[in-house]
Scaffold this motif. Structure first.
Motif, PDB file in Angstrom:
ATOM      1  N   LYS A  60       0.832  -1.213   0.000  1.00 19.22           N
ATOM      2  CA  LYS A  60       0.000   0.000   0.000  1.00 19.22           C
ATOM      3  C   LYS A  60       0.864   1.259   0.000  1.00 19.22           C
ATOM      4  CE  LYS A  60      -1.099  -1.911   3.690  1.00 19.22           C
ATOM      5  NZ  LYS A  60      -2.082  -2.504   4.555  1.00 19.22           N
ATOM      6  N   ASP A  80       2.892  -7.915   0.964  1.00 20.18           N
ATOM      7  CA  ASP A  80       1.598  -7.782   1.612  1.00 20.18           C
ATOM      8  C   ASP A  80       0.712  -6.920   0.720  1.00 20.18           C
ATOM      9  OD1 ASP A  80      -0.465  -7.217   3.536  1.00 20.18           O
ATOM     10  OD2 ASP A  80       0.599  -5.376   4.015  1.00 20.18           O
ATOM     11  N   HIS A  94      -4.705  -8.638   2.941  1.00 19.65           N
ATOM     12  CA  HIS A  94      -5.364  -7.960   4.049  1.00 19.65           C
ATOM     13  C   HIS A  94      -6.676  -7.346   3.581  1.00 19.65           C
ATOM     14  CE1 HIS A  94      -3.000  -7.485   7.719  1.00 19.65           C
ATOM     15  NE2 HIS A  94      -1.904  -7.570   6.981  1.00 19.65           N
ATOM     16  N   ARG A 103      -6.585 -11.101  12.470  1.00 23.47           N
ATOM     17  CA  ARG A 103      -6.060  -9.796  12.881  1.00 23.47           C
ATOM     18  C   ARG A 103      -6.710  -9.350  14.177  1.00 23.47           C
ATOM     19  NH1 ARG A 103      -5.068  -4.334   9.483  1.00 23.47           N
ATOM     20  NH2 ARG A 103      -4.706  -2.952  11.256  1.00 23.47           N
ATOM     21  N   ILE A 155      -3.956   7.135  11.203  1.00 18.32           N
ATOM     22  CA  ILE A 155      -3.074   6.036  10.808  1.00 18.32           C
ATOM     23  C   ILE A 155      -2.702   5.137  11.972  1.00 18.32           C
ATOM     24  CG2 ILE A 155      -2.192   7.175   8.747  1.00 18.32           C
ATOM     25  CD1 ILE A 155       0.305   7.930  10.213  1.00 18.32           C
ATOM     26  N   HIS A 204      -2.285 -11.820  13.877  1.00 23.10           N
ATOM     27  CA  HIS A 204      -1.710 -10.619  13.276  1.00 23.10           C
ATOM     28  C   HIS A 204      -2.043  -9.379  14.091  1.00 23.10           C
ATOM     29  CE1 HIS A 204      -1.106  -7.302  10.541  1.00 23.10           C
ATOM     30  NE2 HIS A 204      -0.430  -8.112   9.756  1.00 23.10           N
ATOM     31  N   ARG A 214       6.397   2.027   4.551  1.00 22.94           N
ATOM     32  CA  ARG A 214       7.065   3.324   4.518  1.00 22.94           C
ATOM     33  C   ARG A 214       8.589   3.217   4.659  1.00 22.94           C
ATOM     34  NH1 ARG A 214       4.267   7.847   6.531  1.00 22.94           N
ATOM     35  NH2 ARG A 214       2.989   6.343   7.641  1.00 22.94           N
ATOM     36  N   ARG A 245      -0.554  13.996   1.857  1.00 19.65           N
ATOM     37  CA  ARG A 245      -0.227  13.866   3.282  1.00 19.65           C
ATOM     38  C   ARG A 245      -0.169  15.202   4.042  1.00 19.65           C
ATOM     39  NH1 ARG A 245       3.593  11.814   5.405  1.00 19.65           N
ATOM     40  NH2 ARG A 245       2.550  10.457   6.896  1.00 19.65           N
ATOM     41  N   TYR A 289      -2.878  14.960   6.881  1.00 19.84           N
ATOM     42  CA  TYR A 289      -2.332  14.718   8.223  1.00 19.84           C
ATOM     43  C   TYR A 289      -1.566  15.913   8.778  1.00 19.84           C
ATOM     44  CZ  TYR A 289      -2.691   9.970   6.207  1.00 19.84           C
ATOM     45  OH  TYR A 289      -3.108   8.837   5.565  1.00 19.84           O
ATOM     46  N   TYR A 339       3.075   6.406   0.285  1.00 21.72           N
ATOM     47  CA  TYR A 339       1.765   7.059   0.351  1.00 21.72           C
ATOM     48  C   TYR A 339       1.750   8.385  -0.404  1.00 21.72           C
ATOM     49  CZ  TYR A 339       1.590   3.463   3.901  1.00 21.72           C
ATOM     50  OH  TYR A 339       1.683   2.259   4.553  1.00 21.72           O
ATOM     51  N   MET A 391      -1.479   7.338  -2.886  1.00 21.99           N
ATOM     52  CA  MET A 391      -2.692   8.071  -2.488  1.00 21.99           C
ATOM     53  C   MET A 391      -2.975   9.229  -3.443  1.00 21.99           C
ATOM     54  SD  MET A 391      -3.033   8.008   1.643  1.00 21.99           S
ATOM     55  CE  MET A 391      -1.892   9.316   2.003  1.00 21.99           C
TER      56      MET A 391
HETATM   57  N1  LLP Z   1       0.458  -3.689   7.663  1.00 19.65           N
HETATM   58  C1  LLP Z   1      -0.806  -3.263   7.780  1.00 19.65           C
HETATM   59  C2  LLP Z   1      -1.847  -4.199   8.167  1.00 19.65           C
HETATM   60  C3  LLP Z   1      -1.112  -1.924   7.530  1.00 19.65           C
HETATM   61  O1  LLP Z   1      -2.359  -1.510   7.639  1.00 19.65           O
HETATM   62  C4  LLP Z   1      -0.086  -1.037   7.145  1.00 19.65           C
HETATM   63  C5  LLP Z   1      -0.375   0.368   6.876  1.00 19.65           C
HETATM   64  C6  LLP Z   1       1.222  -1.522   7.031  1.00 19.65           C
HETATM   65  C7  LLP Z   1       1.457  -2.853   7.299  1.00 19.65           C
HETATM   66  C8  LLP Z   1       2.375  -0.670   6.611  1.00 19.65           C
HETATM   67  O2  LLP Z   1       2.596   0.414   7.449  1.00 19.65           O
HETATM   68  P1  LLP Z   1       3.921   1.303   7.249  1.00 19.65           P
HETATM   69  O3  LLP Z   1       5.103   0.419   7.548  1.00 19.65           O
HETATM   70  O4  LLP Z   1       3.950   1.759   5.849  1.00 19.65           O
HETATM   71  O5  LLP Z   1       3.769   2.411   8.210  1.00 19.65           O
HETATM   72  N2  LLP Z   1      -1.574   6.719   4.507  1.00 19.65           N
HETATM   73  C9  LLP Z   1      -0.894   6.815   5.785  1.00 19.65           C
HETATM   74  C10 LLP Z   1      -0.405   5.490   6.276  1.00 19.65           C
HETATM   75  C11 LLP Z   1      -1.509   4.485   6.383  1.00 19.65           C
HETATM   76  C12 LLP Z   1      -0.977   3.161   6.772  1.00 19.65           C
HETATM   77  C13 LLP Z   1      -1.987   2.111   6.518  1.00 19.65           C
HETATM   78  N3  LLP Z   1      -1.554   0.827   6.884  1.00 19.65           N
HETATM   79  C14 LLP Z   1       0.256   7.803   5.658  1.00 19.65           C
HETATM   80  O6  LLP Z   1       0.418   8.377   4.594  1.00 19.65           O
HETATM   81  O7  LLP Z   1       0.984   8.036   6.611  1.00 19.65           O
END
Ligand code: LLP
Length: 447
Positions: free
Chosen positions: A74, A93, A116, A163, A176, A215, A303, A344, A348, A405, A409
């Motif tokens: 994502k 994922d 997911h 989960r 978030i 999870h 990220r 963002r 945010y 993102y 996004m």
């Molecule tokens: N695993 C799950 C189940 C998640 O929902 C997410 C992020 C990740 C892993 C990865 O998270 P990361 O390592 O990228 O932080 N749009 C927002 C972030 C939303 C995150 C959604 N889920 C932003 O721009 O900060």
């Protein structure tokens, strides 16, 4: 001179003042690909993917178990990126049919993909089952039945994770952080007969399902290495309870993603080694206390793998000094993109760093705000930064850490076509995702 944090690893400012990314000068990038453009440093992305895998493998080997790193698509997914992270030993994922399709197109084997989603469609679940994904992460009690029914229809046994929401609230912004109680994700651990426990029992009872793990994902942009400890503890306690009560020992625990990065000069990112060790120590200690064997572990960074590898290159247009109420002057620097390529800051209030990258300037810095070309005043790219006082139309301006993102996004607000993602490596550039055209946009319009 290497630009350092928060720029991609291969960003250099040359003696003549122009910046290059992985050996490609910004002037050449703009001439060849146009602006705005997301410029992604391939070597940096591969190195970050490796760093996470190696740090976690080492830390969890210390406690006698293994770990799998799933790249959270994502944050940004394209066929090349899915292939690269897979080549670096990561799994992928996904959270939708779209992300799943890209991972499969990249040749990532189904077994190395997770699915997911809090509201997966039947079609998405069917596609995942057909592809033989390694795990479907179920997010609700009704989904247990839905996945079981679709598995029966497909004649397969579906590997599922459950989960859970641990009640731990972590990360950068309310939108978030995902594991507190009053939100849509996962199954709560609260109470004697918790929804999480009921879902685990339901999965165990269904022959069409194989329980592969529990999870937990607690939030995003987490900068404290200890944030995961309480969540891990609660997940492991749930696992021990299911073991004691039903004789079922869940093999794997996923501790989610959320590893924070540095967005501004002088900030530090979460250290992969430190967080890996903190997680491993917690898992070992809690399992010892509960007298249960240590599980296999997985994590899902998005990220931290892609964010800092990318900068957005814009061309400066209108520059407008605006006098503030307190007498200061803020220079509004408009660029040729905006909230459609980076939501963002508007969504945010996220802070970013920008520099003029096409030249060096000796002009006194001014208080600046970088804004986009959209029809609303909240269309802000960088709320506050210093730019040289002679910033002018035609300058190339880069904003750092837009890899996560940003493109994922992006929107077509004001019918602005979305920018390309251009990968740079060893002095060459190549388009990973091409720029949208007005024709692309018109093609959707049935008239
Ligand atoms: N695993 C799950 C189940 C998640 O929902 C997410 C992020 C990740 C892993 C990865 O998270 P990361 O390592 O990228 O932080 N749009 C927002 C972030 C939303 C995150 C959604 N889920 C932003 O721009 O900060």
């Amino acid at each position: 001179m290497n630009l350092g944090t928060p720029w991609p690893a291969g960003a250099v400012r040359h003696d003549d003042g122009e910046v290059s990314f992985a050996g490609v000068r910004v002037g050449a990038l703009a001439a060849q690909h146009g602006t705005p453009a997301y410029v992604l440093d391939e070597a940096d992305l591969r190195a970050r993917a490796r760093r996470y895998r190696e740090a976690f493998e080492e830390a969890f080997a210390e406690i006698g178990t293994s770990v799998e790193v799933f790249y959270a698509g994502k944050a940004f997914l394209s066929v090349a990126v899915a292939r690269w992270v897979h080549e670096e030993g990561l799994r992928v994922d996904t959270a939708t049919a779209g992300e799943l399709a890209v991972a499969l197109r990249a040749g990532v084997p189904g077994a190395a993909i997770g699915l997911h989603g809090n509201n997966k469609s039947d079609a998405e679940i069917r596609t995942a089952l057909e592809a033989g994904v390694g795990r479907i992460i179920v997010d609700s009690l009704v989904e247990v039945d839905r996945v079981a029914a679709l598995a029966a229809e497909a004649g397969v046994v579906a590997p599922v994770m459950v989960r859970v929401t641990t009640g731990v609230h972590a990360g950068g912004h309310e939108h978030i952080s995902t594991a507190h109680e009053d939100q849509k994700f996962g199954l709560s651990l609260a109470g004697e007969d918790s929804p999480a426990l009921r879902a685990l029992r339901a999965v165990v009872a269904r022959p069409e399902l194989r329980l592969v793990g529990i999870h937990s994902h607690i939030g995003s942009q987490i900068l404290d290495p200890h944030a995961y400890e309480l969540a891990a503890e609660r997940v492991l306690a749930l696992r021990a309870r299911l073991h004691a009560e039903a004789g079922v020992l869940v093999e794997e625990v996923d501790l989610g993603g959320g590893f924070g990065v540095a967005y501004l000069p002088g900030e530090a990112e979460l250290d992969a080694t430190e967080v890996a060790r903190a997680q491993a120590r917690t898992v070992a200690a809690v399992c010892e206390r509960l007298a249960t064997p240590v599980p296999r572990v997985s994590i899902e960074p998005g990220r931290a793998v892609v964010g800092p590898t990318t900068a957005t290159l814009y061309t400066v247009g209108t520059v407008k000094p605006v006098e503030l109420e307190d007498g200061r002057v803020r220079t509004y620097v408009s660029v040729d993109g905006g909230m459609s390529d980076n939501l963002r800051p508007a969504l945010y209030g996220a802070a970013y760093h920008a520099e003029i990258v096409s030249r060096r300037s000796t002009a006194e810095p001014v208080l600046a705000r970088v804004v986009g070309k959209h029809c609303e005043s909240g269309d802000i790219v960088v709320h506050e930064c210093e730019l040289p006082g002679d910033v002018r139309a035609g300058d190339l301006l880069a904003v750092a850490v837009t890899g996560a993102y940003g493109r994922s996004m992006a929107s077509n607000y004001n019918l602005v076509p979305r920018p390309p993602v251009v990968a740079v490596r060893e002095g060459t550039s190549r388009v990973l995702v091409r720029r949208e055209t007005l024709e692309d946009l018109l093609a959707l319009d049935e008239g």
